[in-house]
Scaffold this active site. Structure first.
Site, PDB file in Angstrom:
ATOM      1  N   GLY A 128      24.553  29.569  65.981  1.00 35.69           N
ATOM      2  CA  GLY A 128      23.900  30.565  66.825  1.00 35.69           C
ATOM      3  C   GLY A 128      24.854  31.501  67.522  1.00 35.69           C
ATOM      4  O   GLY A 128      24.449  32.235  68.438  1.00 35.69           O
ATOM      5  N   GLY A 130      27.776  34.027  66.141  1.00 37.23           N
ATOM      6  CA  GLY A 130      28.658  34.625  65.151  1.00 37.23           C
ATOM      7  C   GLY A 130      29.369  35.813  65.765  1.00 37.23           C
ATOM      8  O   GLY A 130      30.434  35.687  66.370  1.00 37.23           O
ATOM      9  N   GLY A 240      44.585  38.098  62.112  1.00 39.34           N
ATOM     10  CA  GLY A 240      43.730  37.671  61.020  1.00 39.34           C
ATOM     11  C   GLY A 240      43.033  38.830  60.339  1.00 39.34           C
ATOM     12  O   GLY A 240      42.853  38.836  59.110  1.00 39.34           O
ATOM     13  N   GLN A 335      32.254  48.959  37.209  1.00 35.68           N
ATOM     14  CA  GLN A 335      31.495  49.990  36.485  1.00 35.68           C
ATOM     15  C   GLN A 335      32.334  50.580  35.352  1.00 35.68           C
ATOM     16  O   GLN A 335      31.821  50.820  34.248  1.00 35.68           O
ATOM     17  CB  GLN A 335      31.065  51.089  37.456  1.00 35.68           C
ATOM     18  CG  GLN A 335      30.124  52.126  36.854  1.00 35.68           C
ATOM     19  CD  GLN A 335      28.725  51.576  36.610  1.00 35.68           C
ATOM     20  OE1 GLN A 335      28.355  50.556  37.177  1.00 35.68           O
ATOM     21  NE2 GLN A 335      27.957  52.241  35.765  1.00 35.68           N
ATOM     22  N   HIS A 337      34.493  49.123  33.625  1.00 38.54           N
ATOM     23  CA  HIS A 337      34.572  48.146  32.546  1.00 38.54           C
ATOM     24  C   HIS A 337      33.272  48.035  31.748  1.00 38.54           C
ATOM     25  O   HIS A 337      33.236  47.338  30.727  1.00 38.54           O
ATOM     26  CB  HIS A 337      34.920  46.756  33.101  1.00 38.54           C
ATOM     27  CG  HIS A 337      36.376  46.536  33.347  1.00 38.54           C
ATOM     28  ND1 HIS A 337      37.063  47.116  34.388  1.00 38.54           N
ATOM     29  CD2 HIS A 337      37.298  45.783  32.666  1.00 38.54           C
ATOM     30  CE1 HIS A 337      38.326  46.733  34.361  1.00 38.54           C
ATOM     31  NE2 HIS A 337      38.496  45.932  33.318  1.00 38.54           N
ATOM     32  N   GLY A 338      32.229  48.695  32.213  1.00 38.83           N
ATOM     33  CA  GLY A 338      30.947  48.586  31.519  1.00 38.83           C
ATOM     34  C   GLY A 338      30.454  47.150  31.509  1.00 38.83           C
ATOM     35  O   GLY A 338      30.652  46.395  32.466  1.00 38.83           O
ATOM     36  N   GLU A 362      36.125  37.390  59.967  1.00 35.45           N
ATOM     37  CA  GLU A 362      37.093  37.855  60.983  1.00 35.45           C
ATOM     38  C   GLU A 362      36.494  38.966  61.856  1.00 35.45           C
ATOM     39  O   GLU A 362      37.199  39.837  62.361  1.00 35.45           O
ATOM     40  CB  GLU A 362      38.405  38.349  60.343  1.00 35.45           C
ATOM     41  CG  GLU A 362      39.032  37.395  59.334  1.00 35.45           C
ATOM     42  CD  GLU A 362      39.626  36.152  59.966  1.00 35.45           C
ATOM     43  OE1 GLU A 362      38.973  35.584  60.854  1.00 35.45           O
ATOM     44  OE2 GLU A 362      40.723  35.747  59.552  1.00 35.45           O
ATOM     45  N   ASN A 365      32.104  44.194  60.040  1.00 39.33           N
ATOM     46  CA  ASN A 365      32.538  45.576  60.174  1.00 39.33           C
ATOM     47  C   ASN A 365      31.703  46.349  61.185  1.00 39.33           C
ATOM     48  O   ASN A 365      32.157  47.364  61.722  1.00 39.33           O
ATOM     49  CB  ASN A 365      32.550  46.255  58.803  1.00 39.33           C
ATOM     50  CG  ASN A 365      33.759  45.821  57.994  1.00 39.33           C
ATOM     51  OD1 ASN A 365      34.557  44.994  58.430  1.00 39.33           O
ATOM     52  ND2 ASN A 365      33.910  46.375  56.793  1.00 39.33           N
TER      53      ASN A 365
END
Length: 381
Positions: A128, A130, A240, A335, A337-338, A362, A365
């Site tokens: 509970g 974060g 970190g 993408q 690399h298909g 860590e 964002n």
């Protein structure tokens, strides 16, 4: 991006990159599929000084700066972002003990951490609590010459395999001032672990709950002073965040390098894919964005090394930008690399999965944006 690096830093990066390509990269996909945590390989990294990277030399570490460290973790992550990420966390734990422990505590724990004979985990997050870490509920109550710890920590990297846990627990009033830090050992009675989480990525390291059921620890397990825990936790996270940012750079650089090789080998409509201008432009954007992220990470590392008061804000900026950029570059590589990018044997989809969590751990964002915005607006309040 080597013009501002010293000869020692270039040599450090080269040695670490060689290790990553020889010891990590050939096994990364298999470790991911088997959920194998290669402790033996982590100990080989420790033999190079990479498990006590920021620990002072007089205490058995390598005495590296944060500017050195971001080179190390970028290089390691080219081989496996999951293992590089765990090593970043282990080094955060070792640094916190080196920085805040007394002499007896350092003598007790640092030698085994620096050699990776003992692995470390960082225990702040709870089911509970974060992003709102100051709301944590794990308690440590003083009883004579011991503390008794009760609570549950969530999403703990290395849990179960690690030997030492830096645990943030409430010893006083609500809020950050009532939190203290303790070192808990895996063998302490009352310590147990939840099942290994089934995750999208970072499968080569365990992630489990740490359950503290009346864990009785001697009073000399207190790290720093009473009520110092939140400050210790946040100072640890500054470094970190740089480690995870650097891991994003390394994973994304590997994905970009693989894309160049793939496009050079593949042909379509009578010519190499690498010769298609549209794909060249995509590669150019990927390389440019990575270079910009790398520059910001190195700027933040320099600020942390020099005690710049803006360092926490710069670390948050670097973490946000590098992890978002790293994930976007890896996704673009898939993408390019298909259909092959979607196959596990090519390793690209693993990099995408591994880098996705870097935008969360860590400090998410979104929290990085809060830190930056608060710094920008605090003089106007």
């Amino acid at each position: 991006m080597t013009t501002t690096l010293t000869e020692d830093q270039l040599a450090l990066a080269e040695v670490t990159l060689d290790f990553a390509q020889e010891q990590l990269a050939p096994h990364a996909v298999a470790w991911d599929q088997d959920k194998h945590f290669p402790v033996d390989v982590i100990r080989r990294a420790a033999a190079l000084g990479l498990a006590g990277a920021y620990v002072r030399e007089e205490h058995g570490g390598s005495g590296l700066s944060r500017s050195d460290g971001v080179l190390v973790f970028e290089a390691l992550a080219t081989g496996c972002p999951s293992i590089a990420g765990y090593l970043s966390i282990h080094n955060m734990v070792a640094w916190m003990i080196d920085r805040y422990a007394d002499a007896a505590q350092r003598d007790r724990w640092l030698p085994s951490l620096c050699s990776a004979a003992a692995l470390g985990s960082y225990c702040l997050t709870e089911p509970g609590a974060g992003s709102d870490a100051a709301a944590l509920r794990t308690r440590a109550e003083r009883r004579g010459d011991h503390y008794v710890l009760t609570g549950v920590k969530q999403f703990i990297s290395g849990a179960g395999a690690a030997d030492l846990y830096v645990v943030m627990a409430r010893t006083g009033e609500p809020g950050p001032g009532g939190i203290s830090a303790f070192v808990v050992e895996r063998a302490d009675p009352g310590v147990s672990f939840g099942p290994n989480e089934r995750k999208m990525g970072w499968n080569a390291q365990p992630t489990r709950q740490v359950v503290l059921d009346g864990v009785r620890v001697p009073a000399d397990r207190l790290l720093g002073g009473m009520g110092d825990g939140f400050r210790i936790a946040m100072n640890g996270l500054n470094g970190g965040r740089l480690g995870i940012a650097a891991c994003s750079l390394g994973g994304a650089q590997s994905a970009l390098d693989r894309s160049l090789s793939h496009l050079a080998d593949r042909e379509a409509f009578g010519s190499r894919l690498l010769d298609a201008q549209a794909l060249q432009f995509r590669l150019a954007d990927m390389a440019t964005e990575l270079a910009a992220a790398r520059a910001l990470v190195r700027q933040a590392a320099h600020a942390l090394d020099t005690g710049d008061p803006l360092a926490p804000r710069l670390c948050a900026m670097a973490k946000r930008f590098a992890t978002d950029t790293g994930y976007a570059v890896a996704d673009a590589a898939l993408q390019l690399h298909g259909g092959y990018g979607y196959l596990s044997e090519y390793g690209i989809e693993k990099i995408v999965r591994d880098l996705r969590v870097h935008q969360i751990l860590e400090g998410t964002n979104e929290v990085m944006r809060v830190i930056v915005a608060r710094g920008l607006t605090e003089t106007l309040r």
